[in-house]
Design a protein around this motif. Structure first.
Motif: not given
Length: 859
Positions: A315-320, A330-331, A629-635
């Motif tokens: 994941l390079a970007r978060s998802l909604v 955007s983050f 519902h929301v995915v926050l992108a982590e390294g």
């Protein structure tokens, strides 16, 4: 100790030690192309020549075979020594491409990205993947081979007259190029003496002598397990890591941690920021000697885990979620949406309507911040991880039987043991380096190994006795070892208190009740060998010989940091059931994928789909993240800063070896931003500040300035007394065993066993990647020949394995390593497909499932 002189400098060294090691430790550069520190000398390359005053029959001697003696006078830099080394090196170069070794223009070509030779020269530096990191290249420069007139000048050389053998590039991990080989045999001895595998040998004789894998076929058809130890010792480009062969000239090295299992091997990432890569990225991994357990050895997961999932799959970007789709955001927008969804649940139903799931693959610092987020910001006691109930069942058993929760035993003691009891599914696959240290004890010390396992593994040939219970019968088999009879080796260890004993327990990843029963049985064996059940507090010696290997890398650490149910909190299976019933309305998942780590897939899917807010923090678009519902992108893990706590409670520093991709963030940054959006205030400057606060609540930990990575241990101070129950008592009688009794399969059914395997990547399986198992070795169900004959199943048949309405389609491999009446399916196969056949691991869940196996008929 002896006093010797090296190049006019007085040196104190251990009498009888190999001279070449002492020379290198003094900072004196010396060529030694066939020697491996710590192993007996091979004396094949003869490039380590030195002058020893008074030596016979000649002062010119091999420093690898010479041993330190009082008064020895050694010179490494005389003209005679240099000329002798040059002559020996010329013979090695006669059968190796040497233009990259002797070119006088090399000094002008650095950093090796161009070549100034004319276009008719085909053998040049740039055609070798190991250019500027080749030990043979360095050795020829060290002894000035460019000024040496080779004896073959004016003659035809066999190397250029004979077509070179084809390189072996048929596997995804290791490339074998025989034309680069100088027959130093380092790889043979590393495989045999360091790894006890013996996958590499010398084949042929005379001028046709060559290195061969197995019986001379491709590497992947041998018994090579791709640990890469041979790569570490190879002085040329003969053995190379396949994924990074041409890009692995590292600019920087970062010592860090492997989170492949609970051993916690220390590794070093070689990083580069060359064009074509996404910023600073790791391109190569080497073992780092900081952790004395792993020392200079790692496994295939540690060496190639960073490359298991490509940047394109991360994941390079978060998802909604917008309607039925997860769309990039955007983050800041994604964090705001995640906070809005969780806050809506909190406002409508209270904080206790939200549950939080952590990950045993996260750092201690991430776990601490997540626990604070759950309790101090969201206001929920419902916090756990998928394998938390299993770990707590083991800890409860240890507290009940030994009076301690944190075992003081060190895994460094395994290699020094005289008698070892191993209780595991397949220790070689679940904890490879721990299995290696057991092999060390057997091979080097003649230790007696008693192995308790229902399935064949690589430790079986090393065992003095293999106790093979039916699947699910391990606890009863181990309790029998604690009785008055039992194997001769255990009886001798009871009688001789000078013998060093070790009991190693690695529970199956599924089945909390069964894990607790096995832990009690293992504690009973430890007490029988070194304890005294009649005297309270006298079982510290038993605790010191019991080694518990948790199912994942940082199970100990995340539990210490608070990833466990609080007062009135629900455990993982209870969270799932509450979500299905509508009592849990929001779920925050950090780094975990319960669809891959727990049975009861249908129940978990229903829970994930039923909540009003599902927020997932992950590095990949996992099967759980796809429902969010929301995915926050982590390294990825290699980009994180923090610590992990190993099986024997060593604190290992995880230093970042790269940055998260594009708009992804580190785990601490994501958790801090989410806490702020929910009304909290986590103003941590970094991982060090988190640990400085955490240690005030978890006193066994120390600040970073006091951490020696891999050596500092998170254990109570000796004066603090044992943790857990105050009174030590004998193990519970077998009748008090709370595990479900093992029932034989009926109606033609087979017992289903599931476990972790060596090659399948957790991240790859989490996204159901077709290349999760890059060797494609672990994509089959293992079935005993007798069962296959009874069912009319042949090797290679695709079968349906079913339990009730759930079924899995998988290919059959006939293997007498599994017990009759049972089948084994790798847990991570097809994204954990087999977990559909197992129940949710609650209090009443059976340890095993009975399944039906059928060959589907063509339409």
């Amino acid at each position: 100790m002896a006093m010797i002189t090296i190049n006019g400098v007085a040196v104190e060294a251990q009498d009888g030690r190999r001279l070449v090691e002492v020379i290198k430790e003094q900072g004196v550069r010396i060529t030694n192309l066939c020697y491996i520190d710590g192993l007996d000398p091979y004396a094949g390359c003869r490039t380590c020549l030195v002058e020893i005053e008074g030596a016979r029959p000649t002062p010119i001697q091999l420093s690898c075979t010479a041993q330190v003696a009082q008064g020895m006078v050694v010179r490494t830099d005389t003209p005679e020594v240099k000329r002798a080394r040059q002559g020996v090196m010329s013979l090695i170069m006669a059968n190796h491409p040497d233009r990259c070794l002797t070119c006088h223009r090399r000094v002008h070509c650095q950093p090796g990205e161009i070549c100034l030779r004319d276009d008719v020269v085909t053998h040049r530096c740039l055609t070798c993947s190991k250019n500027y990191r080749c030990e043979l290249q360095t050795s020829t420069e060290l002894i000035d081979m460019g000024e040496f007139e080779e004896p073959w000048v004016g003659e035809e050389r066999g190397y250029y007259e004979t077509p070179p053998p084809e390189p072996d590039r048929a596997n995804p991990y290791l490339e074998f190029d025989p034309q680069m080989c100088i027959i130093c045999t380092r790889c043979v001895r590393a495989c045999a003496d360091l790894r006890h595998t013996g996958a590499i040998t010398l084949a042929g004789k005379g001028s046709r002598t060559a290195i061969a894998f197995g019986t001379g076929g491709p590497v992947h058809e041998s018994n090579c397990d791709f640990c890469g130890s041979c790569i570490d010792v190879c002085p040329t480009a003969t053995l190379m890591e396949q994924p990074n062969k041409w890009v692995a000239l590292a600019e920087e090295w970062t010592n860090s941690a492997c989170n492949g299992c609970a051993v916690g091997c220390t590794i070093s990432y070689g990083t580069t920021s060359a064009s074509g890569t996404a910023g600073v990225r790791p391109v190569i991994v080497r073992p780092d000697r900081l952790n004395p357990v792993s020392n200079d050895q790692i496994c295939v997961r540690g060496r190639f885990g960073y490359d298991a999932v490509s940047d394109r799959e991360r994941l390079a970007r978060s998802l909604v979620r917008r309607g039925e789709r997860l769309l990039p955001a955007s983050f800041d927008d994604a964090v705001a949406e995640a906070a809005r969804a969780l806050d809506a649940v909190r406002s409508a139903h209270g904080g206790e309507a939200i549950a939080v799931l952590g990950s045993p693959l996260a750092t201690n610092e991430e776990a601490y911040v997540l626990a604070r987020l759950a309790r101090d910001v969201i206001g929920t006691p419902h916090i756990d991880f998928a394998q938390g109930p299993l770990h707590r069942a083991v800890i409860a058993a240890l507290r009940e039987t030994l009076g301690v929760e944190r075992l003081p035993a060190s895994l460094t003691e395994l290699a020094q043991a005289d008698v070892i009891v191993v209780v595991a599914g397949d220790l070689e696959e679940s904890h490879p380096v721990a299995a290696l240290r057991v092999k060390d004890a057997v091979v080097r010390r003649g230790a007696r190994l008693i192995l308790v396992s229902a399935r064949w593994g690589e430790l079986v040939p090393f065992a003095a006795e293999w106790v093979r219970p039916a699947p699910g019968g391990e606890a009863a088999a181990v309790r029998a070892l604690a009785g008055a009879g039992g194997p001769e080796a255990l009886q001798a260890a009871r009688a001789d208190l000078e013998q060093r004993v070790a009991v190693v327990f690695a529970p199956h990843p599924l089945g909390a009740a069964d894990a607790g029963a096995q832990a009690r049985a293992c504690a009973a064996v430890a007490i029988a060998l070194r304890g005294d059940p009649s005297a309270p507090g006298a079982n510290s010696a038993a605790a010191e010989c019991l080694h518990y290997l948790p199912t994942d890398a940082n199970v100990n650490g995340v539990t210490d940091m608070g990833i466990a149910p609080g007062d009135g909190g629900l455990s993982f299976p209870e969270i799932i059931e509450a979500a299905r019933a509508g009592r849990i309305r929001g779920l925050l998942v950090h780094g975990d994928n319960p669809l891959l780590n727990a049975g009861g897939t249908a129940a978990i899917e229903a829970a994930l789909d039923g909540v009003d807010a599902l927020v997932v923090i992950d590095t990949v678009r996992s099967t759980t993240a796809k429902r969010a519902h929301v995915v926050l992108a982590e390294g990825p893990f290699f980009s994180e800063d923090g610590t992990i706590t190993t099986a024997d409670r060593r604190i290992v520093r995880q230093r970042p070896a790269g940055a998260p991709l594009r708009e992804a963030r580190t785990g601490l940054a994501v958790l801090g931003a989410l806490a702020g959006a929910l009304g909290g205030s986590f103003a941590y400057a970094g991982a060090a500040e988190v640990m400085a606060e955490a240690r005030t609540r978890v006193p066994d930990y120390v600040e970073y300035t006091a951490v020696e990575s891999g050596r500092t241990r998170a254990l109570p101070a000796p004066s603090a007394g044992p943790s857990g129950a105050g009174r030590v008592r004998a193990p519970a009688a077998p009748s008090a065993d709370t595990s479900a009794p093992v029932q034989p399969a009926t109606g033609g059914g087979l017992q289903l066993t599931v476990g972790r395997t060596l090659y399948t990547s957790w991240e790859g399986a989490s996204i159901r990647s077709a290349e999760a198992d890059k060797l494609h070795r672990e994509e089959a169900v293992l079935m005993h020949p007798a069962d296959a004959e009874r069912l009319g199943v042949r090797a290679g048949d695709a079968v349906l394995i079913s339990a009730g309405a759930a079924e899995v389609r998988i290919v059959v491999r006939i293997d007498d390593g599994v017990a009759p009446g049972a089948v084994f399916v790798p847990q991570y196969y097809d994204g954990g497909a087999v977990l559909r056949l197992l129940p949710l691991d609650g209090a009443a869940a059976p340890a095993l499932a009975v399944v039906q196996v059928a060959v589907p008929q063509p339409a």
